[in-house]
Design an enzyme around this catalytic site. Structure first.
Site, PDB file in Angstrom:
ATOM      1  N   GLY A  11       0.833  -1.201   0.000  1.00  0.00           N
ATOM      2  CA  GLY A  11       0.000   0.000   0.000  1.00  0.00           C
ATOM      3  C   GLY A  11       0.861   1.241   0.000  1.00  0.00           C
ATOM      4  O   GLY A  11       2.056   1.174  -0.281  1.00  0.00           O
ATOM      5  N   ASN A  12       0.277   2.373   0.304  1.00  0.00           N
ATOM      6  CA  ASN A  12       1.055   3.612   0.410  1.00  0.00           C
ATOM      7  C   ASN A  12       0.403   4.531   1.439  1.00  0.00           C
ATOM      8  O   ASN A  12      -0.652   4.211   1.983  1.00  0.00           O
ATOM      9  CB  ASN A  12       1.199   4.280  -0.963  1.00  0.00           C
ATOM     10  CG  ASN A  12      -0.140   4.660  -1.558  1.00  0.00           C
ATOM     11  OD1 ASN A  12      -0.846   5.515  -1.040  1.00  0.00           O
ATOM     12  ND2 ASN A  12      -0.513   3.996  -2.643  1.00  0.00           N
TER      13      ASN A  12
END
Ligand code: CTP
Length: 222
Positions: free
Chosen positions: A31-32
């Site tokens: 993810g980020n």
């Protein structure tokens, strides 16, 4: 022209926001740090001006409050693309504010990956570029806006994305600006169009959203 007169009544805005999570196994993902704040601020601003907003959101911890914002919650880039593709058919304005993961694991393990050797390699494959794919199918009269987060050659890279993704406008945030980007409530943007560049001061993301929405209004109605 008063800001309150810049209405989007009768317009449908399709907007992506937040990160995407790409599963590795049932308990892990890539993810980020996107919080979705910029996209949600834009959705609220369009809705307050009378637009019907279709917000396609990755996993975030914030909520859309306005009754004219319809949220479709997704997790992966593939799910986001499927939702946007469908909703884009009705869109007057498309805004790609999501921080879509560029790559996903080639294989998603169906059981939790157990710890074994000293190294683990996960093979990644490219995700669909939602803005580019939709850019190829852009209909006459549709107006589209992308975002770019750059660390170097900011303007040149943003201009390249504008053209490659067939966008009308790109909102550039530079990671070189203190207070701008992922983890802040403020942002400092430059809006790049084919024949114009407009730089704004560092301000709250809600105020940045107003600036972006005002410029979109001017380009559509000006
Ligand atoms: N975007 C998208 N789908 C992707 C990647 C990006 O729709 N798979 C959109 C983003 O929402 C943004 C724009 O494209 O509006 C630019 O995103 P960015 O991550 O800056 O660009 P990339 O094309 O991924 O280029 P790079 O990461 O190499 O800078």
């Amino acid at each position: 022209m008063q800001v309150t007169e810049r209405s989007f009544k009768g317009k449908t805005v399709v907007l992506t926001a937040g990160p995407t999570y790409e599963p590795i196994d049932p308990v892990r993902f890539i993810g980020n740090h996107s919080t979705g704040k910029m996209g949600y601020a834009l959705a609220a601003c369009f809705a307050a001006r009378g637009a019907n907003v279709q917000l396609i959101s990755g996993p975030v911890s914030i909520k859309a409050e306005h009754q004219s914002i319809n949220v479709t919650s997704v997790t992966t880039a593939d799910e986001m693309y499927a939702a946007v593709k469908q909703l884009a058919l009705e869109a007057d304005i498309l805004v790609y504010a999501a921080a879509v993961a560029d790559y996903k694991p080639k294989v998603v393990a169906d059981k939790k990956i157990k710890k074994s050797g000293n190294e683990l390699t996960i093979e990644l494959v490219k995700n669909v570029d939602i803005a580019s794919a939709l850019g190829k199918e852009k209909k006459e009269g549709q107006f589209s806006v992308g975002f770019a987060l750059e660390t170097h050659n900011e303007s040149a890279n943003a201009r390249e994305k504008l053209q490659k993704k067939n966008l009308d406008m790109i909102v550039l945030n530079s990671l070189n600006d203190p207070g701008a980007g992922f983890k802040h409530d403020t942002n400092k943007v430059t809006i790049i169009e084919k024949d114009a560049t407009t730089a704004f001061e560092l301000k709250q993301k809600t105020a940045v959203a107003e600036d972006i929405v005002n410029l979109i209004w001017e380009r559509i109605n000006g």
